[in-house]
Design an enzyme around this catalytic site. Structure first.
Site, PDB file in Angstrom:
ATOM      1  N   THR A 265      -2.614   1.284  -4.759  1.00  0.00           N
ATOM      2  CA  THR A 265      -3.140   2.281  -4.002  1.00  0.00           C
ATOM      3  C   THR A 265      -4.391   2.950  -4.448  1.00  0.00           C
ATOM      4  O   THR A 265      -4.384   2.802  -5.390  1.00  0.00           O
ATOM      5  CB  THR A 265      -1.937   3.488  -3.790  1.00  0.00           C
ATOM      6  OG1 THR A 265      -2.393   4.496  -3.009  1.00  0.00           O
ATOM      7  CG2 THR A 265      -1.447   3.968  -5.125  1.00  0.00           C
TER       8      THR A 265
ATOM      9  N   ASN B 110      -8.453  -0.644   3.797  1.00  0.00           N
ATOM     10  CA  ASN B 110      -8.451  -0.815   2.306  1.00  0.00           C
ATOM     11  C   ASN B 110      -7.581  -1.928   1.987  1.00  0.00           C
ATOM     12  O   ASN B 110      -7.674  -2.355   1.062  1.00  0.00           O
ATOM     13  CB  ASN B 110      -8.489   0.562   1.469  1.00  0.00           C
ATOM     14  CG  ASN B 110      -7.214   1.025   1.881  1.00  0.00           C
ATOM     15  OD1 ASN B 110      -6.412   0.870   3.169  1.00  0.00           O
ATOM     16  ND2 ASN B 110      -6.600   1.790   1.103  1.00  0.00           N
TER      17      ASN B 110
ATOM     18  N   ASP C  45       0.921  -1.315  -0.016  1.00  0.00           N
ATOM     19  CA  ASP C  45      -0.132   0.018   0.024  1.00  0.00           C
ATOM     20  C   ASP C  45       0.826   1.259  -0.139  1.00  0.00           C
ATOM     21  O   ASP C  45       2.196   1.156   0.278  1.00  0.00           O
ATOM     22  CB  ASP C  45      -0.577  -0.196   1.118  1.00  0.00           C
ATOM     23  CG  ASP C  45      -1.864   1.256   1.430  1.00  0.00           C
ATOM     24  OD1 ASP C  45      -2.254   1.586   0.387  1.00  0.00           O
ATOM     25  OD2 ASP C  45      -2.035   1.767   2.610  1.00  0.00           O
TER      26      ASP C  45
END
Lengths: 1157, 328
Positions: free
Chosen positions: A674, A815, A392
């Site tokens: 991302t 996420n 990420d």
């Protein structure tokens, strides 16, 4: 996470506020979490049932049953039951403790407090009691942790509410949410208690950016959208409090719906072990068959005649049947090749390694006070095998802190640290930061290292003044002054915050604003500018401007924006300055800084009047309002004068570029996934040295249709092909036709691929995924931006599926949960606010750089140790068990054991604690077992004791073979132990000591007297081990077993010193040289790439400010507040969000494409 | 691996605090006291930095080891070999499979043949036996190590346990009871006791009448004990009698002619078994055992030879850069 499935799929959701009875009949998922598996009563049966589902345990149970049949039993039943019970107990205890902690954490989570409105009173209620339809109060900087809420009202005017969604989608900017006007007025609890609106909305789903529903209240219908929702995982910012209605709770929340399923993770060693065990099992069956046939033949030839002394068992009437029985007998005896303790030992070793990871001081972050934690104990050795890392960006690679780092004003660059070497080391040699004490309003946290800029300000350099004036005026930041001089900026993007803060510290303090004015303290002097217009940011324009009227009446447009856009819009007299500034920009960009170009333009009063008239008209136009506005903006932002440029550092986590460099050296591929914008992602790619200007090409895929994406991917591949063709012609023949060949991977030159969410969605379609993967894997670096959590998981899944490589996903936010769960190994960044990622992860620590140690140190060690252990384990068991095979030929294949049965029972138990650091070679086992049997055989064939009695009795033979075995195996382990620590000494000598102690105990008189039928070897150890012949035999066996091993290893070491090591070593040297080259070129390179722009924020804020909607009445009262003609700004905001989703890729080409949407 | 390990330790230095947070590192440490610090202990064990001895197989250690083993093993082997050769041993096979053998007539004798079939074998000792002479009986192809055979005994019965005497262990089947009377000693081992004269089913007389001497009777009869210690291999010998040396002047058995009278009542022919009588002297290392001596000499020589070969290889092809590579 225990996601309870609904039996019936929900079609729509009806929620009535403050009506628990009503809502209860729908049986919506509650917030109560239950992850525990057992309670006190069910523990034993359920746990045993689960344990016997494991093949190994069932197998040993089967053996146990076999052993209870007297005709078959070659070993007494306790040789199996002791280890089996031990294993079951250990596992049960482990499961029980695990479950205990699960109970505890469930309780803890369920009892977390939240403020719930119950019958008109705000009450602290435990989490688990929060139901759908409840109204909850949230406070500033609080996590929306319990549920997805419908925003009802907030402390801010117009029911506005700011949230940060970094946890959800990785975007760092702040977002605004608004309550629908009717509920926004419900400010206090008594009003809210009477609220009985009913929401009918979509069923739970995983779409983070969509919500559809209707609120029915007081006979009216109000449409609801995502704009009214506070999703679980957001953080409330800049909003004192707000009230929300729980719509989705627990597993129904969008966040949880996105988190994917938890899969049971297995390591490749596990699989290897399982296959190995299967093979060995096959081998065992083969041996059993051979020996059974041997038995049948023997019984037929010899046994029949031998019946005068040894009649057949009852029920055995033929040699064939006897052979059949002896097959099972041998299965029992030989089962030690696949000992039950193998699985337990492996678990114990892994547990140990996990503790070593937890204990590692070098993975402890002092700042966040969090040590590394191995949350799963079973994956350690897989760490050494990782080939792909999916990372990420926000919070993992970057700190999500923007720092005003450099600037270029009027052709002069400021901000270089006055360090002799010029590199930014975090060491003490760094000079003192610039002292801002002259400015009482300065932010004490702001640091700048170049004093010359402040000097320029103090000397009254007009350019510098104008530069900072621009920064203090041209933005959408809101200020808040709690007490005199204590300024607090609410910036919707951290970039802007950094810029305004910089201006503040250099004496241009943005103090307050109203819809029509901006008050700035310029070097201590309060000046109020009239704000005429905000030409808002959007991602096509890539710039924003303000038009202000100074107290002197001069109208000036200030503009800041991406260099690619702004530099084209400058007045031609700026040429010289432009070229120096461009140099500076290149320099900044080369360092991975986010740059912005600043410019201004003076406007004639008359021109402005005309323009604003037209603007007004365009603004009120109902059709094509956007286009009209855009054209007008475009017109005024022309022929501007260049002021300079800023460079903002998106602070990376400590040691990120170094870690990435080292991981790349280790041939690990790193992909960044991302949710953030492409520019930001690419920028970070450069600053953490994933992307470099040395790369032959960075392919950008931004297509919106399947065809476009396919075309772009194909082009990229062809380019790579062409390049490699020129390097090695003739090698590429099968190229595209052959699937996933290594052709592409052997490509010379370095490429990178950047792909955004839209294109990725197409690229991940079934017919394209292979193509995409091929292209991506040929690139050194891959960056996927604007991806949803589920896409992250899909990408990981894709690589897992086709590459058969070990993948690792690292992330910090909610996420990332799905990708963390999907990857073979999931790593969570801990020590931050959210714990979602950590909870889903297998390992957690607080800094990206620890990955290096985790993979390259712990992973490697675990892997090596585990391999050594397995090899050694199989070695010793083969050596141990095969002796029975050879003995079979001399005892009529009767399944007689060579050893005392206690030795068989204890062999693995005593030894499993020891071989943690051991290794051996698999096939050595058989060799050793041959020697182990035949040397004593040769010696004992005719031997007599020194007192004349026979030596070759069964018991002496057993003791001799067993002792030689223990000694040989110990010597072998000693030979294999690379590091003789105190623990190794303890275990190796300890196990020898234990062997002799146990031997003498078992053969002692007292035990025999108690259980004469069980301990038949009475006095045997003393007698046998007193014989010199026995010791001579043991010595001979040891030397013969060990000698070839030593000779072989010595030769290997002497002639080919660790072939793999040499290769690795030379590779490293070569690569080092290469990177050095690269670094050197870096220094003097002329950048080919323009920087990305630094706006990470959303558009629409300019309008918001001009409308004054987000301002407190107190401040509004001061201004002559005239609402803008019916611009439903929130509407615009929503509309524009769609466009923004597809942020343009290559600055030139993609801009038009975005327009098409 | 060894060196990598320590190098890592140096290179990885502990990160001191975070960026821009002065004294961030200190917080962790000073926070102690009431707050339990989560910082891992800095112990050698937990940080996997235990002092370790790292043996490496270098020419300096391996080659001398080979030579030393060679030099130790060869003399030992020679010693054992010589000792073994000095032992006098004489063996007679009296199974009587050959038609010319005097015992041939008894070949198919059965257990309960009365009177026993007797035969006499004449033999000549060419060398005199100087020290004590041990007389063994040897059996071949007799599977005393068969699983069913080995377990067919009741040690508590042999230990004198009353209940086991009355009710022998099930392991003894089918030699547990005879006509509802318990057998003592029970089991196949006892049942098949080798004896020129031998009351289990096969026994001609009860266990308390094994010997004329009362001290050597019952379960503690020496012949019985020797038999009950089952052999590890199908070919074995068991001690039968000891011929003690009477005085120092005369050898125990002088060279000359002897005759062996055999009461042949143990049939082995049916399963191709062989019966032998062995006369042997013994030394410190037991009876004649050429294997051990030869094995030692062989292994010692191989070691020495290997040492030479390795030395040669090392000198000729050995990679002398090894040591230069490792430090990195």
């Amino acid at each position: 996470m225990g996601v309870t499935e609904h039996c019936v799929a929900e079609e729509e959701r009806r929620v009535r506020a403050n009506a628990r009875e009503y809502n209860e009949k729908f049986q919506y998922a509650s917030n109560c979490i239950k992850t525990s598996k057992y309670n006190i009563v069910t523990f034993l049966p359920v746990n045993l049932f689960e344990q016997f589902q494991e093949v190994a345990n069932t197998y040993f149970l089967f053996l146990l049953i076999l052993q209870l049949i007297p005709q078959i039993s070659s070993l007494s039943w306790f040789t199996t039951i002791v280890p089996l019970v031990l294993v079951l107990t250990i596992t049960a205890v482990k499961d029980a403790t695990d479950d205990y902690f699960r109970h505890k954490s469930d309780n803890q989570v369920n009892n977390r407090q939240s403020q719930v409105l119950i019958s008109g009173v705000l009450r602290q209620e435990p989490w688990m009691n929060v139901r759908v339809g409840d109204i909850i109060k949230l406070e500033n900087n609080q996590f929306v942790a319990q549920a997805d809420l419908l925003l009802l009202s907030s402390s801010e005017p117009h029911g506005l509410c700011y949230i940060e969604t970094a946890e959800l989608d990785g975007e760092t900017n702040m977002k605004v949410r608004q309550a629908i006007p009717v509920t926004a007025e419900l400010g206090d609890t008594s009003q809210l208690a009477c609220f009985d609106g009913e929401v009918i909305c979509e069923p739970p789903n995983n779409k983070l950016d969509k919500f559809g529903g209707t609120l029915y209240w007081k006979e009216n219908k109000y449409p609801l959208s995502n704009q009214n929702m506070l999703l679980r995982g957001c953080v409330l910012r800049n909003t004192e409090w707000c009230f929300g209605l729980v719509i989705f709770a627990g597993p129904d929340t969008k966040l949880m719906q996105n988190s994917g399923r938890t899969k049971f993770k297995r390591t490749s060693i596990d699989r290897l072990m399982n296959t190995l065990v299967l093979w060995i099992f096959g081998f065992l069956v083969c041996m059993g068959v051979i020996l059974a046939i041997g038995n049948a033949i023997w019984e037929h030839e010899v046994g029949v005649c031998f019946q005068i002394y040894l009649p057949w068992d009852e029920g055995v009437h033929s040699a064939f049947f006897s052979g059949f029985l002896s097959f099972w007998s041998y299965i029992i005896i030989l089962n030690t090749v696949v000992p039950i303790s193998l699985y337990v030992s492996v678990e114990v070793i892994r547990l140990g390694h996990s503790y070593f990871i937890n204990w590692d001081k070098k993975m402890y972050c002092a700042k966040r006070r969090t040590p590394a934690e191995a949350r799963t104990t079973t994956l350690n050795e897989e760490l050494g095998q990782v080939e792909y890392i999916f990372s990420d960006k926000t919070g993992t690679l970057t700190q999500n802190i923007m720092v005003f780092s450099k600037c270029s004003v009027n052709g002069h660059s400021y901000g270089d640290v006055q360090d002799m070497l010029g590199h930014k080391a975090e060491l003490g040699e760094r000079p003192e930061p610039v002292d801002f004490s002259f400015n009482p309003l300065a932010d004490p946290r702001f640091q700048f290292w170049d004093p010359s800029l402040l000097e320029a300000v103090k000397l009254g350099d007009l350019h510098v003044h104008e530069f900072f004036r621009l920064l203090s005026l041209c933005h959408t930041v809101m200020s808040e002054e709690k007490s005199e001089g204590e300024l607090l900026y609410k910036a919707q993007s951290p970039d802007e915050g950094a810029l305004v803060t910089a201006a503040r510290n250099f004496g241009f303090v943005f103090r307050s604003r109203t819809p029509k004015t901006i008050t700035v303290h310029e070097l201590g002097q309060a000046i109020t500018y009239q704000l005429l217009a905000i030409l808002d940011f959007n991602n096509i324009r890539k710039r924003m401007s303000v038009i202000v009227r100074s107290p002197e009446g001069r109208i000036r447009l200030y503009c800041k924006g991406a260099d690619t856009i702004l530099l084209e819009r400058l007045h031609h007299i700026n040429q010289d300055l432009t070229s120096t500034t461009t140099d500076h920009l290149n320099e900044y960009a080369g360092e991975g800084l986010r740059t912005l170009v600043l410019a201004y333009k003076d406007l004639e009063e008359s021109y402005y009047k005309d323009w604003s008239e037209r603007l007004h008209r365009a603004g009120s136009a109902s059709e094509a309002r956007e286009d009209h506005l855009a054209r007008l903006y475009d017109e005024v932002e022309h022929d501007m004068m260049l002021l300079g440029a800023t460079a903002i550092e998106d602070k990376l986590q400590q040691g990120v570029p170094e870690t990435i460099a080292i991981l790349t050296l280790a041939n690990i591929k790193i992909w960044v996934l991302t949710g953030d914008k492409q520019e930001t992602a690419v920028n970070i790619g450069y600053s953490c040295k994933m992307l470099t200007d040395d790369m032959a090409e960075v392919f950008v895929v931004t297509g919106h249709t399947v065809l476009e994406v396919r075309e772009e991917l194909r082009k990229a591949r062809e380019k790579m092909m062409d390049a490699s063709r020129s390097v090695c012609n003739g090698f590429y023949q099968e190229k595209l036709s052959s699937k996933l060949t290594s052709v592409l991977e052997a490509i010379a030159g370095e490429y990178a691929l950047v792909i955004n969410g839209h294109s990725l969605a197409h690229a991940l379609e079934a017919d394209m995924e292979v193509e995409f993967l091929e292209t991506a894997c040929a690139c050194k670096a891959v960056i996927c931006c604007r991806v949803t959590p589920l896409q992250k998981a899909q990408v990981v899944e894709l690589v897992k599926k086709y590459k058969k490589a070990v993948t690792l996903a690292i992330g910090d936010g909610a996420n990332d949960v799905s990708m963390i769960k999907t990857a073979h190994i999931g790593v969570g960044i801990s020590g931050q606010e959210g714990i979602q990622a950590v909870l889903a992860s297998d390992y957690s620590f607080s800094q990206f750089k620890f990955l290096q140690r985790l993979l390259l140190v712990h992973g490697r060690w675990s892997y090596l140790r585990m391999c050594k252990f397995l090899c050694y384990f199989f070695y010793k068991n083969f050596a141990f068990t095969m002796v029975h095979f050879w003995f079979g030929f001399f005892c009529g294949f009767s399944a007689q054991t060579v050893y005392d049965q206690y030795f068989i029972t204890l062999y693995n138990i005593v030894y499993t604690s020891l071989p943690v650091l051991a290794m051996g070679v698999f096939d050595q086992g058989i060799y050793t077992s041959i020697l182990m049997f035949f040397i004593p055989y040769g010696v004992f064939a005719d031997a007599t004791r020194d007192d004349g009695a026979q030596l070759a009795d069964y018991q002496s033979f057993a003791v001799t073979v067993a002792t030689s075995l223990v000694i040989v195996v110990s010597v072998q382990i000693g030979l294999d132990t690379g590091f003789w620590t105190a623990i190794n000494h303890f275990f190796i000598w300890g196990s020898l000591a234990a062997y002799f102690t146990i031997l003498f105990t078992m053969h002692s008189d007292s035990l025999f007297r108690m259980f004469p039928n069980q301990f038949r070897f009475v006095g045997n150890a003393q007698n046998t081990l007193a014989q010199p012949t026995v010791w001579l035999t043991i010595a001979l066996t040891t030397v013969v077993c060990i000698m070839p091993v030593v000779a072989f290893r010595f030769l290997k070491l002497d002639l080919k010193p660790e072939l793999s090591d040499t290769v690795r070593y030379t590779q490293l040297v070569r690569k080092k040289q290469k990177t050095q080259h690269r670094c050197m070129r870096h220094a003097g390179r002329v950048g080919s790439r323009r920087s990305g722009y630094a706006f990470s924020h959303q558009e629409g804020f300019g309008e918001l400010i001009m409308s004054g909607k987000n301002m407190r009445l107190s401040s509004l009262a001061l201004s002559s507040f005239a609402p803008r003609p019916n611009t439903s700004w929130i509407e615009t905001l929503r509309k524009k969000k769609g466009c923004e989703g597809s942020s343009a890729g290559s600055p030139s080409g993609a801009a038009d494409k975005t327009l098409k949407v | 691996m060894a060196v990598n390990y320590s190098a890592k330790e140096e290179a990885d230095g502990h990160p001191s605090g975070g960026v821009g947070v002065p004294g961030g590192g200190a917080v962790g440490g000073s926070g102690g006291g009431a707050v339990k610090t989560r910082k891992p202990d800095n112990t050698a064990f937990k940080q996997q930095r235990l002092p370790a001895w790292q043996p490496i197989l270098t020419a300096g250690t391996v080659l001398p080891a080979f030579f030393i083993i060679g030099l130790i093993f060869i003399p030992i082997g020679i010693g054992i070999f010589v000792t073994s050769n000095n032992i006098r041993e004489y063996e007679i096979d009296y199974t009587g499979t050959e038609p010319s053998s005097p015992c041939n007539k008894c070949l198919n004798v059965s257990w309960d043949s009365t009177p026993p079939c007797t035969c006499t074998i004449n033999f000549t000792l060419e060398h005199s036996f100087e020290s004590n002479v041990f007389m063994y009986y040897g059996l071949s192809n007799f599977y005393q190590n068969h699983r069913r055979y080995v377990k067919s005994r009741d040690d508590s019965q042999l230990n004198g346990d009353n209940s086991s005497l009355l009710n022998p262990s099930k392991e003894c089947e089918p030699y547990r009871t005879n006509e509802d009377k318990p057998i003592a000693p029970c089991g196949a081992i006892a049942n098949s006791m080798f004896n020129g004269t031998t009351k289990p089913v096969n026994w001609p007389k009860p266990v308390y009448m094994l010997d004329s001497e009362p001290d050597n009777n019952g379960f503690i009869n020496e012949d019985f004990i020797v038999w009950m210690r089952t052999a590890a291999l199908p070919t074995f010998r068991k001690l039968y009698r000891l011929i003690e040396r009477k005085n120092n002047l005369q050898p125990t058995l002088q060279a000359g002619k002897y005759s062996l009278d055999i009461a042949y009542n143990y049939p082995v022919h049916s399963f191709d078994g062989r019966k032998r009588m062995i006369l042997s002297t013994i030394s410190w290392m037991g009876g004649k055992n050429p294997f051990l001596g030869i094995a030692y000499i062989t292994v010692g020589s191989i070691c020495f030879f290997l040492g030479v070969v390795l030395l040669f290889i090392h000198h000729k092809y050995g990679n002398r850069n090894t040591s230069a590579d490792i430090p990195n």
